[in-house]
Scaffold this active site. Structure first.
Site, PDB file in Angstrom:
ATOM      1  N   HIS A  78     -36.009  39.457  37.892  1.00  0.00           N
ATOM      2  CA  HIS A  78     -34.892  40.253  38.401  1.00  0.00           C
ATOM      3  C   HIS A  78     -33.549  39.605  38.032  1.00  0.00           C
ATOM      4  O   HIS A  78     -33.397  38.384  38.080  1.00  0.00           O
ATOM      5  CB  HIS A  78     -35.006  40.443  39.912  1.00  0.00           C
ATOM      6  CG  HIS A  78     -35.992  41.512  40.285  1.00  0.00           C
ATOM      7  ND1 HIS A  78     -36.639  41.561  41.492  1.00  0.00           N
ATOM      8  CD2 HIS A  78     -36.427  42.601  39.582  1.00  0.00           C
ATOM      9  CE1 HIS A  78     -37.439  42.624  41.522  1.00  0.00           C
ATOM     10  NE2 HIS A  78     -37.334  43.259  40.370  1.00  0.00           N
ATOM     11  N   ASP A  80     -30.661  39.153  39.301  1.00  0.00           N
ATOM     12  CA  ASP A  80     -29.907  38.204  40.135  1.00  0.00           C
ATOM     13  C   ASP A  80     -30.516  36.797  40.109  1.00  0.00           C
ATOM     14  O   ASP A  80     -29.964  35.881  40.720  1.00  0.00           O
ATOM     15  CB  ASP A  80     -29.764  38.718  41.578  1.00  0.00           C
ATOM     16  CG  ASP A  80     -31.104  38.990  42.267  1.00  0.00           C
ATOM     17  OD1 ASP A  80     -32.039  39.480  41.596  1.00  0.00           O
ATOM     18  OD2 ASP A  80     -31.217  38.715  43.475  1.00  0.00           O
ATOM     19  N   HIS A  81     -31.610  36.628  39.376  1.00  0.00           N
ATOM     20  CA  HIS A  81     -32.221  35.302  39.238  1.00  0.00           C
ATOM     21  C   HIS A  81     -32.182  34.783  37.797  1.00  0.00           C
ATOM     22  O   HIS A  81     -32.578  33.645  37.561  1.00  0.00           O
ATOM     23  CB  HIS A  81     -33.671  35.321  39.736  1.00  0.00           C
ATOM     24  CG  HIS A  81     -33.781  35.584  41.210  1.00  0.00           C
ATOM     25  ND1 HIS A  81     -34.105  34.611  42.123  1.00  0.00           N
ATOM     26  CD2 HIS A  81     -33.554  36.712  41.933  1.00  0.00           C
ATOM     27  CE1 HIS A  81     -34.086  35.125  43.348  1.00  0.00           C
ATOM     28  NE2 HIS A  81     -33.769  36.398  43.255  1.00  0.00           N
ATOM     29  N   HIS A 167     -44.243  40.063  45.265  1.00  0.00           N
ATOM     30  CA  HIS A 167     -42.932  40.723  45.162  1.00  0.00           C
ATOM     31  C   HIS A 167     -43.086  41.949  44.262  1.00  0.00           C
ATOM     32  O   HIS A 167     -44.171  42.195  43.729  1.00  0.00           O
ATOM     33  CB  HIS A 167     -41.909  39.729  44.602  1.00  0.00           C
ATOM     34  CG  HIS A 167     -40.485  40.210  44.674  1.00  0.00           C
ATOM     35  ND1 HIS A 167     -39.925  40.723  45.818  1.00  0.00           N
ATOM     36  CD2 HIS A 167     -39.495  40.263  43.729  1.00  0.00           C
ATOM     37  CE1 HIS A 167     -38.666  41.057  45.584  1.00  0.00           C
ATOM     38  NE2 HIS A 167     -38.383  40.796  44.322  1.00  0.00           N
ATOM     39  N   HIS A 302     -30.801  33.286  49.985  1.00  0.00           N
ATOM     40  CA  HIS A 302     -31.003  34.630  49.441  1.00  0.00           C
ATOM     41  C   HIS A 302     -30.813  35.684  50.540  1.00  0.00           C
ATOM     42  O   HIS A 302     -31.702  36.466  50.848  1.00  0.00           O
ATOM     43  CB  HIS A 302     -32.419  34.720  48.835  1.00  0.00           C
ATOM     44  CG  HIS A 302     -32.663  35.921  47.948  1.00  0.00           C
ATOM     45  ND1 HIS A 302     -33.078  37.136  48.451  1.00  0.00           N
ATOM     46  CD2 HIS A 302     -32.558  36.090  46.615  1.00  0.00           C
ATOM     47  CE1 HIS A 302     -33.237  37.988  47.452  1.00  0.00           C
ATOM     48  NE2 HIS A 302     -32.936  37.385  46.325  1.00  0.00           N
TER      49      HIS A 302
END
Lengths: 372, 372
Positions: A78, A80-81, A167, A302
């Protein structure tokens, strides 16, 4: 002894106060002398876990150097990582880095970087030693499955083991075990036994059994004290099932885990969108897991952008006090809610203290957890 | 009337003070009433030129909304001009944007985004209307080659024309011409001519010739004043040959151009690495071009990280005062060196002022340049 610096603690999108996810882990050597520790202050070897957009910008406000970066681990694909990865590598190149860099990540990250290289004419003057997590987990090595060893120096080692999580996309947690060993020559005993200082001393310290000029057999084990220090942290990616980490945290000094929402908000989101489960943990869920697995130290990170600063826990506006209470409803150990640039020193042995650390640094000493 | 907000002014790498390149251009309508201008304050239509890493972070410190973003233009594929694009689009998605977004960029940018979508499971709930610069420049449209029209509303239009530059990769400059038209009904003349207020007035204002109940023919042209305002700015990508923009700046109110180094430093870099020409402009080169082409207003940006804040021009340490002097050695017009978050209002007609702007805003009035 490991020093953690949180470079981003927001979920999904950056906010004015929090960047998206990244965490620096510096390798401190408590055995090194004062002088060499001074030398090491500015640029110690370190590992980066996740690299959200703007990670290189955050680094500008720390002492961490891209030249000392040993490895980057990416928990999942993802944005944002991982969207900060191409820019961080480009800046490492522009700063003159030539040393190879280890990258431990899902296979798709290699594809992404390859596409970025081709489409944006990115040239890196150093090798990326890419280790696909899928391969690490599937191919047994000499010792056992699922880990990577990074030799910081001949007496200082990091072993990174990998744990599949749950996830929306394949996500992983990293167990990082630092081992530092030291051989100390017992010079008092040597002198008492009438063995004067000579080249023999050095050979004994290196572990060699030697014979003196007058024919005496000296065993290294008799004159050398072996000492070692072990520190272990577990850093999880996005994950809705903390129990995936039961084996990983057994002898960990610290767990760092996402807590995107409070349990009430998580339930509300799941009820509102039955077709879309964000597959994140609540603070309560992870608190419950930490309590059951006997963890002494838990750092949450997070956080959804709806949680801004700390406010009155009675306030109806979502705030960080709610997240803390949610975790504390299930967990009685040491609990921290990370903010950007927070630093923590994790110390496998209680009696060691880093004299360098400033007042903003939290110490997590003697972290072996008794079962509660 | 266009309002520029510099979101990044550093070349190659971010610094503590400057992010990598991005520039927001807001469409102000000086004809709109005070009330609607108040309404528009928070979220006016705007266009983004370049999107270096961290652009979405910079936006958090402005009033610009991703919902009002009309188009993104990318000058070239180098990372410091486009690595913020995937994250900005992901955040627009998470903020609930559903309106299609125009993206004007080299073809490779579409490939990059497609790779990011696939490898990082990025889902965008809005369409990207991608317009490849290579196609715009090669395929003539109904009117003429090389431009794209964006209709902000029925009386407010942006035309974006594109100009190839000279750099290590294909790089482009964007000419942005804003045209706002207004029809004002001459009610004094209508009253004087004995034509009472009625639906006829509205039809006249819309440009229709009408017949009154008593049989008089009224020509719209006789009772309606047509007024229009035109503002033109030229925003260049990386470029070592300012002359590529001669045609583009002929009737521009402002040129924004990179000035990565002073001329002395540029010469030194070229002499040191004969095999590697960075292919950037010096401040002096671009100043010379601005002077020769009679530009009244010049804003320099994209400064090498070696130039930090302003200092004594006599100092041997490279600083921004050197860049300013280098440009001024060739250019006598209005000169600005952009810093992050600097704002400029560019006004094609001198007599219009935006009452909203704060003290940090620079006004560039009546910018038509007399040849010097």
């Amino acid at each position: 002894m490991l020093k953690l610096t949180f470079l981003g603690t927001s979920a999904g999108v950056p906010t004015k106060q929090r960047n998206v996810t990244a965490l620096a882990i510096e390798c401190l050597n408590p055995y090194s002398s004062g002088a060499s520790r001074q030398q090491n202050k500015k640029s110690r070897p370190w590992v980066l876990i996740d690299c959200g957009e703007g990670t290189q910008h955050q680094l500008l406000h720390t002492k961490l150097s891209l030249h000392q970066l040993q490895a980057i681990c990416i928990t999942h694909v993802h944005g944002d990582h991982c969207y900060g990865l191409p820019g961080l590598l480009a800046s490492a190149a522009m700063s003159g880095r030539t040393a190879a860099l280890t990258l431990i990540a899902p296979k798709a990250i290699a594809k992404m970087l390859e596409a970025m290289r081709l489409t944006t004419e990115l040239y890196l003057p150093f090798a990326i030693e890419f280790m696909a997590i899928e391969d690490i987990l599937s191919e047994p090595n000499d010792e056992h499955k699922g880990d990577v060893t990074i030799n910081v120096d001949h007496q200082h080692q990091l072993v990174i083991d990998i744990h599949p999580l749950s996830h929306r996309v394949a996500s992983y947690g990293f167990g990082i075990t630092q081992t530092i060993s030291r051989r100390t020559l017992n010079t008092d005993k040597l002198t008492a036994d009438g063995i004067p200082a000579s080249a023999l001393w050095g050979r004994l310290q290196q572990g060699e059994d030697v014979v003196t000029e007058d024919g005496r057999m000296l065993s290294s084990a008799e004159y050398v004290d072996n000492d070692s220090q072990r520190t272990r942290v577990v850093i999880a990616g996005d994950n809705d099932t903390p129990e995936c980490l039961y084996a990983a945290v057994v002898d960990a000094d610290l767990l760092v885990h996402e807590a995107t929402y409070t349990h009430a908000v998580l339930n509300k989101i799941q009820a509102k969108n039955p077709d879309f489960d964000p597959m994140h943990s609540s603070a309560q869920l992870i608190g419950k897991f930490a309590q059951e697995s006997g963890l002494s130290n838990l750092i949450l990170t997070h956080f959804s952008a709806r949680y801004q600063s700390f406010d009155n826990p009675q306030s109806r506006t979502p705030n960080m006090a709610h997240v803390r209470l949610d975790a504390q409803s299930a967990y009685v150990g040491n609990l921290w809610l990370a903010a950007d640039f927070d630093q923590y020193i994790v110390n496998g042995a209680a009696n060691l203290v880093d004299e360098e650390a400033g007042s903003r640094v939290q110490y997590l000493g003697s972290a072996r957890a008794p079962k509660k």
